[in-house]
Design an enzyme around this catalytic site. Structure first.
Site, PDB file in Angstrom:
ATOM      1  N   LYS A  36       0.823  -1.216   0.000  1.00  0.00           N
ATOM      2  CA  LYS A  36       0.000   0.000   0.000  1.00  0.00           C
ATOM      3  C   LYS A  36       0.856   1.265   0.000  1.00  0.00           C
ATOM      4  O   LYS A  36       0.524   2.236  -0.673  1.00  0.00           O
ATOM      5  CB  LYS A  36      -0.953   0.012   1.190  1.00  0.00           C
ATOM      6  CG  LYS A  36      -0.313   0.216   2.541  1.00  0.00           C
ATOM      7  CD  LYS A  36      -1.344   0.304   3.642  1.00  0.00           C
ATOM      8  CE  LYS A  36      -0.694   0.511   4.991  1.00  0.00           C
ATOM      9  NZ  LYS A  36       0.075   1.765   5.081  1.00  0.00           N
ATOM     10  N   ASP A 221      -3.726   7.659   4.194  1.00  0.00           N
ATOM     11  CA  ASP A 221      -3.247   6.305   4.450  1.00  0.00           C
ATOM     12  C   ASP A 221      -3.971   5.729   5.671  1.00  0.00           C
ATOM     13  O   ASP A 221      -4.465   6.468   6.524  1.00  0.00           O
ATOM     14  CB  ASP A 221      -1.732   6.359   4.703  1.00  0.00           C
ATOM     15  CG  ASP A 221      -1.114   4.991   4.853  1.00  0.00           C
ATOM     16  OD1 ASP A 221      -1.678   4.014   4.335  1.00  0.00           O
ATOM     17  OD2 ASP A 221      -0.050   4.890   5.490  1.00  0.00           O
ATOM     18  N   GLN A 252      -7.727  -5.053   8.898  1.00  0.00           N
ATOM     19  CA  GLN A 252      -6.697  -4.716   9.878  1.00  0.00           C
ATOM     20  C   GLN A 252      -7.114  -3.534  10.756  1.00  0.00           C
ATOM     21  O   GLN A 252      -6.264  -2.835  11.305  1.00  0.00           O
ATOM     22  CB  GLN A 252      -5.375  -4.406   9.181  1.00  0.00           C
ATOM     23  CG  GLN A 252      -4.791  -5.595   8.430  1.00  0.00           C
ATOM     24  CD  GLN A 252      -3.412  -5.291   7.859  1.00  0.00           C
ATOM     25  OE1 GLN A 252      -2.409  -5.299   8.559  1.00  0.00           O
ATOM     26  NE2 GLN A 252      -3.374  -5.016   6.571  1.00  0.00           N
TER      27      GLN A 252
END
Length: 654
Positions: A36, A221, A252
């Site tokens: 990512k 992010d 997550q």
């Protein structure tokens, strides 16, 4: 090959798809180990290479460490100087944390809502001190309103913006008193950096419009970890142009205990109907069997975006589950297994031991010590939270802000200068009715001659330091301060004095980074980084296995602390009902978060996962008996090798 093609080289198809979608909203579901950060940094670099001015780009993440890595990667991709936290910028993208962004915006624009540019940012310790003073002032019963609880409730109010009329009258009183105390000290707590920024944007449309024009491309992010205020801030900044790219993994999302709302990432499509959705499912970290086990477990969660991790890596050992009769045997097995890993060529740097709660570490530490395995418990004090560092920075804070009573209380008798508790109470009582602090020299009758002499000497020292802060860079100011207060001699006589003196030298080295700024901004920048680094990175509590001197030690840490890290071999311990999943997390949505936490633990491993449990364990001083964690039964049998400790370690008396 042109520059744009070079930036796409090495990306897989979904990663390229995300980088190339530069106009309009973008949602990237990035599975564990799927690259990512690579997508975000290549996307930022691609925009610049395509002709977008760097100062039109904003990228926000959650820790200073992650922001630093992003800046460095973009710099390498573009071969350009890395960005800093400074604002405004003229030739680089702004890359930093949410709280750094809030601090910068409030320094620039906060006067519009009554905040001076020189406001202080309180760390959690000092915010708690303010809370204690408020409780004392208001005479509130501490049985229910204990200081940590009050601090937590105030944080919840600022983050979630509830209807204040729905709150308990006492809580409303404490909140108002707390806010008044911060205003008097010209200070903001950590939550204010977001709450006050959102307030600024709401009350001053022209200001938010200015920054919407300035940052035409917004990147966020770890979007699954955003709270209510971070969600609002990102939406406000991106509203005009709609070029918002968010990256995260709902599987997550493990930080609801600190206010994160994983629903933000799942509802993003509702907020931005024209969104382009990309899923990154190729994993570059773990072996196929580890990923298959993790996929099977996380598929049990109902509230998630479906995804299936896969990898091109070669197959490795399937996960192993070892059961023991007692937690002592469990810990001994782990220690002896690590010795066999050493024989295979693994180093401490390749291995990690994870657990659900820090209380589990004792038995593990004893077992490692017994066979001379070096380890590091990842829960130590962060650099900027060490006493000697906070003491020196308190002098700098008071020099820049004479209204900062918290900093004054810390430095007034550090090092000892004869201003004990009784005189401190007297001095603070005097300051409450006399401003500025120097007025104490104009009224000697308030103190005895001996008291007056000590107070006057201290005030002269503060005046001198205040002058240095206004004229010298942070490095020169702190270097001179250390000499003037005899700090090195003071530390030399304290416990661990040599180590603490080394920490002071490290602070001086850190201060050098701000030589490019003029005084007093140089010192202000140092103080701001110290607080933001201490608090935000502390929220994640991410252990750094690359710390100096720790590469030869096996890290012991909670699963929360391990997020973002990876190791060849991972031990996940204490897999029992009531421990993992935790006894306090039994509601359906809580169990789903516990399952996500287990998923995070599994996906930290590159080659091998060893899962352990015990039938009996001492908890809170009592021997308890537990069933194996339900998560173990969610791994398909063909992906789990089951062993008994007595079969592996027959010499251990269970």
């Amino acid at each position: 090959m042109n520059s744009l093609e070079i930036l796409l080289e090495g990306l897989n198809s979904p990663q390229k798809e995300a980088v190339l979608h530069t106009e309009g909203p973008l949602l990237v579901f990035a599975g564990a180990g799927s690259g990512k950060t690579r997508v975000i940094t290549h996307r930022v670099a691609y925009l610049i290479a395509k002709g977008v001015l760097p100062e039109k780009i904003l990228a926000v993440t959650f820790t200073n460490k992650a922001a630093g890595e992003m800046r460095e990667r973009v710099k390498q991709l573009l071969k350009a100087p890395a960005s800093s936290f400074q604002l405004p910028a003229s030739s680089v993208p702004w890359i930093g944390t949410f709280h750094s962004l809030g601090a910068c915006l409030l320094r620039e624009e906060g006067q519009a809502i009554g905040f001076p540019r020189s406001f202080r940012i309180l760390d959690e310790e000092d915010a708690l001190k303010v809370g204690k003073e408020v409780l004392k002032k208001e005479g509130v019963e501490l049985e229910y309103y204990a200081p940590p609880r009050v601090r937590s409730l105030i944080s919840w109010i600022k983050t979630n913006e509830p209807d204040m009329t729905s709150l308990d009258e006492t809580l409303r009183l404490l909140f108002a008193s707390y806010e008044k105390a911060l205003a008097q000290a010209k200070s903001l707590d950590f939550d204010d950096l977001l709450e006050k920024t959102v307030r600024l944007f709401r009350e001053h449309p022209a200001i938010v419009e200015h920054y919407q024009k300035r940052w035409q491309y917004v990147h966020i992010d770890e979007y699954q970890d955003t709270n209510h205020l971070q969600y609002l801030l990102g939406s406000m900044l991106a509203k005009q142009h709609g070029n918002i790219a968010v990256v995260g993994d709902d599987d997550q999302a493990i930080y609801s205990w600190r206010g994160a709302d994983w629903r933000n990432i799942l509802s993003f499509k509702n907020d931005w109907p024209e969104v382009k959705v990309v899923a990154l499912e190729e994993n570059y970290r773990s072996s196929p069997s580890i990923l298959q086990a993790a996929n099977a477990v996380i598929a049990r969660n109902a509230a998630r975006h479906p995804k299936q991790l896969w990898t091109k890596k070669k197959e490795g050992p399937i996960p192993c589950w070892l059961t023991a009769g007692h937690s002592t045997a469990e810990a001994q097995y782990i220690a002896f297994h690590i010795l066999t890993l050493f024989d295979e060529g693994k180093t401490p740097h390749d291995i990690a031991i994870l657990f659900r709660t820090n209380a589990q570490s004792r038995a593990l530490e004893e077992a490692l010590i017994a066979v001379n395995i070096p380890y590091k418990l990842v829960s130590g004090t962060k650099f900027y939270e060490r006493k000697e560092i906070k003491d020196l920075l308190a002098y700098a804070r008071y020099a820049l802000n004479p209204s900062d009573r918290i900093a004054l209380a810390r430095i007034i008798n550090t090092p000892p200068r004869g201003i004990g508790k009784a005189l401190q109470v007297k001095y603070f009582a005097y300051l409450a009715h006399n401003l500025p602090a120097q007025a104490g020299r104009r009224n000697q009758s308030f103190f005895s001659p001996a008291e007056y002499a000590r107070v006057e000497q201290f005030e002269k020292l503060c005046e001198k330091i205040r002058g240095m802060a206004q004229t010298k860079h942070a490095y020169e100011m702190i270097k001179k301060l250390i000499v003037d207060i005899g700090f090195t001699d003071y530390l030399a006589g304290e416990k661990n004095g040599e180590e603490r003196i080394e920490n002071v030298q490290e602070l001086l080295a850190a201060a050098r980074r701000y030589d490019e700024f003029q005084a007093p901004e140089s010192t202000q920048k140092l103080l701001e980084e110290a607080t933001l680094m201490s608090e935000q990175d502390g929220l994640i509590n991410r252990g750094d296995q690359d710390d100096k001197g720790d590469k030869g030690k096996i890290p012991l840490m909670t699963v929360h602390a391990a997020k973002g890290l990876e190791f060849d071999v991972v031990f996940v311990t204490g897999l029992e009902e009531g421990l993992f999943p935790h006894a306090l997390s039994q509601e359906p949505h809580e169990l789903e978060e516990e399952r996500r936490l287990f998923y995070v633990a599994l996906t930290r491993a590159r080659e091998r996962v060893i899962l352990t449990s015990s039938r009996a364990r001492f908890q809170r001083g009592e021997l308890t008996f537990s069933d194996p964690s339900r998560f173990l039964s969610e791994i398909p049998p063909h992906l789990l090798e089951v062993k008994e400790a007595r079969d592996v370690l027959p010499t251990i008396q269970l």
